[in-house]
Design a protein around this motif. Sequence first.
Motif: not given
Lengths: 279, 286
Positions: A25, A28-29, A32, A227, B130-135, B137, B235
């Motif tokens: 994770p 990943v951020i 992005y 967000y 938040y990163s998990w939210r992106i992953m 979705q 979230l």
Amino acid sequence: MHISDGTRLMLRIGTGITLAFIWIPLVVIGIYAFNESRSQAWPIEGLTTEWFSKAFDNPGVREAVWTSVQAGLGATALAMILGTLAALAVSRYRFFGRETISFLVILPIALPGIVTGMALNSTFTQVLNVDLTLFTIIVGHATFCIVVVYNNAVARLRRTGTSLEEASQDLGADGWQTFRHITLPSLRSALVAGALLAFALSFDEIIVTTFTAGSEQTLPIWIFTNYSRPNQLPIVNVVGLLLILISIIPVYLANRLTQDPTGTAAPGAGGAAAAASAH
Amino acid sequence: MGRRLTGFLWRHPRAQLGLLLSGPVGWLVIAYLGSLAVLFVASLWQLDDFSGEIVHDYGLQNFQELWETPVYRTIVGRTVAIAAAVTVTDAILAFPIAFYMAKVATPRVRALLVVAVLMPLWSSYLVKVYSWRIMLQESGIVNWLLEPFGLHGPGFGNVATWLVFSYLWLPFMVLPIYAGLERIPDSVLDASGDLGGKPWMTFRRVILPLALPAVVAGSIFTFSLTLGDYITPQLVSSTQFIGNVVYANVGIANNLPLAAAFATVPVAIMIVYLLIARRLGAFESL
């Protein structure tokens, strides 16, 4: 110790899975933040650095960074003073209730964040009748930051012992001189490490902050309010990467500063307890 | 003047101690314990139905409301159930890496692994969620990875909440278990092997009982942190946890007494949990 090849392989695989779970994770951020498109779909379409300058020019982000820096500095300063005093008292004196101090210091992070947040919120709004401002954020952050300064200082004081201080007194130095020329220099790097950790902790905190911030926006609160706005998402990603870096770098430096020269000390749950405050 | 003060303090170590302690103890007792006391008192206040003002009368009506409203009971049940599931998941995920760090890895690799586990622990909590939210979705990386296998990710909901909590608190479980396993002498494990214990048997009959206090110590964090969180459920799901109700009542509904009453629920649960943990010897592993 003998461990069979099969078990060894299984342990390697288990370790690999857990490490991947921990790190993916964050990676990943990071990716992005460079995403060209406003859409958050995977795979990303192209790489760009334009959101970094957009984030830098965003007035909301700038204001939030400044609020977070002020809160971090204020909380760190208070936690430094209170944590050091408590550490000196606990490691250099014997008194009734000494063990209670360690418990008292750890309590603000051991209890769930909403409990600490609610408790401070009720006190500020119902009993003291003060407005929720930067000042109340600092009070809240300082309360749970004391523990990291305290832990670092106690560990250092235990390791250095009292012989140098006794020598100083024997050579005719008074208490203040001994503190200034012996105790403080030997504590210095531990205190810097504690301050870095306290700042990182404060910079990242959101749960207690939402209950004590009123209309002030720290950087985590800025993310939390943005967000869900599709237009702001690329900037949220950049701020996210920034927050990760700002919380990791001080921790890395603090680790270097307090490293046990023999490299034997294993971090126990005490370390985890200190880190629990991050939430 | 300064010299006279230091002289006085030198002759009176108790005064020194008092001077050192007055700041931190004053802060923690007055600002913190005092606030906790206010929280408990506030939970006994009530809201005037007509004016919406807080009335400083004392009574147990908030607790009665929490007890009698089915949705609040469901929320407490859900929070505790997810907290328990997260704790079990983290224990399972933490054991192999902790054992590898404590008993297999060379000192160099061990030091690297400690850093690899510690660094993410300190990196921003909110950003991790938040990163998990992106992953997670619909068009995110999880579904992209599962699609070739004909599978679909969990989306947002209780499963996502469980997954993200397990992710967030995993390092809190790894570190105490690692420290606990390191204290088990290698000779004990070798003895079990020499006496014919297969790896699984050694694990079940020797390692697990010796490491249990450390696991319970780690579970204090995974459990307590899940109980007090409201950001993650917001979230990555639309369901409510204890924290969400507290937050909503302070902010939108402006019913501070009810929020205060609900905030005492995790405290009560944690007190019970800590009492059990102490019986299992977890405090020596902290």
